[in-house]
Design an enzyme around this catalytic site. Sequence first.
Site, PDB file in Angstrom:
ATOM      1  N   GLU A   1      92.334  65.788 -26.927  1.00 51.48           N
ATOM      2  CA  GLU A   1      91.765  67.191 -26.691  1.00 51.48           C
ATOM      3  C   GLU A   1      92.389  67.645 -25.451  1.00 51.48           C
ATOM      4  O   GLU A   1      92.776  69.051 -25.530  1.00 51.48           O
ATOM      5  CB  GLU A   1      90.330  67.406 -26.734  1.00 51.48           C
TER       6      GLU A   1
ATOM      7  N   ILE B   1      97.147  59.792 -24.829  1.00 49.18           N
ATOM      8  CA  ILE B   1      98.195  59.171 -24.140  1.00 49.18           C
ATOM      9  C   ILE B   1      97.495  58.111 -22.954  1.00 49.18           C
ATOM     10  O   ILE B   1      97.031  58.246 -22.098  1.00 49.18           O
ATOM     11  CB  ILE B   1      99.073  60.148 -23.333  1.00 49.18           C
TER      12      ILE B   1
HETATM   13  N1  THU Z   1      90.229  59.753 -27.772  1.00 44.02           N
HETATM   14  C1  THU Z   1      90.545  60.836 -28.013  1.00 44.02           C
HETATM   15  O1  THU Z   1      91.853  60.945 -27.752  1.00 44.02           O
HETATM   16  N2  THU Z   1      89.881  61.680 -28.265  1.00 44.02           N
HETATM   17  C2  THU Z   1      88.484  61.739 -28.482  1.00 44.02           C
HETATM   18  O2  THU Z   1      87.795  62.691 -29.034  1.00 44.02           O
HETATM   19  C3  THU Z   1      87.879  60.343 -28.629  1.00 44.02           C
HETATM   20  C4  THU Z   1      88.666  59.183 -27.998  1.00 44.02           C
HETATM   21  C5  THU Z   1      90.924  58.523 -27.365  1.00 44.02           C
HETATM   22  C6  THU Z   1      90.888  57.961 -25.816  1.00 44.02           C
HETATM   23  C7  THU Z   1      91.401  56.523 -26.046  1.00 44.02           C
HETATM   24  O3  THU Z   1      92.833  56.599 -26.010  1.00 44.02           O
HETATM   25  C8  THU Z   1      91.311  56.047 -27.470  1.00 44.02           C
HETATM   26  O4  THU Z   1      90.761  57.175 -28.192  1.00 44.02           O
HETATM   27  C9  THU Z   1      90.088  55.308 -27.656  1.00 44.02           C
HETATM   28  O5  THU Z   1      88.938  55.655 -27.139  1.00 44.02           O
END
Ligand code: THU
Length: 193
Positions: free
Chosen positions: A113, A101
């Site tokens: 996560e 988000i």
């Molecule tokens: N992101 C995640 O939600 N989980 C991960 O394990 C790696 C990165 C998201 C954060 C951000 O919204 C987007 O991916 C790009 O970094």
Amino acid sequence: RRTRSCRFGRIFHATAASCAAAVASRDRRPRRGLDAARIQRNPGPSNRNTNVNAAPTPAVMQQLLDAARRARAQAYAPYSKFSVGAALLDEHGRVHAGCNIENAAYPQGLCAEASALAHLVLAGGKRVLAAVTVGQAAQPVTPCGGCRQKLREFAADDAPVWSADLHMITARHTLGALLPASFGPQHLAAGIP
Ligand code: THU
């Protein structure tokens, strides 16, 4: 025969005890409406992996993969355009999912996560037995460093942390492999002033 009032209305019950038994048996029956919905949403223990010492079965890992893929479809990622879904298995065999988000104030964005972890804790979960992260990239999408530490609070070193895209599993790690020699609650418990 004497008719007396009980919670069924004015129905004859020979004794107060038989009246109480009738009420108790009625109370055990699922009621329509809210009760029925609750029962449907929470299937019984039969299809749950409640053995916290057992490695999650392939069927349970598949449930995590499916849930993480569904969650990824809900991602709010207008800035990075990088949608991520995650799913966590708790100690009751329940699956909790989350998506990233993002926020116009970039650092306020939330990882998938972390959002899955919020759902697990809100549902009363205490442990993370397995985790799956789903994203589309040239390399496996593993949890970021901050999320590895967040998971570490609730997961053991041997907890599987899998990565997948929409088609296949791209990596199989354990939390200990992703975050070796980590800091955790035990450090605080044994703290020397
Ligand atoms: N992101 C995640 O939600 N989980 C991960 O394990 C790696 C990165 C998201 C954060 C951000 O919204 C987007 O991916 C790009 O970094």
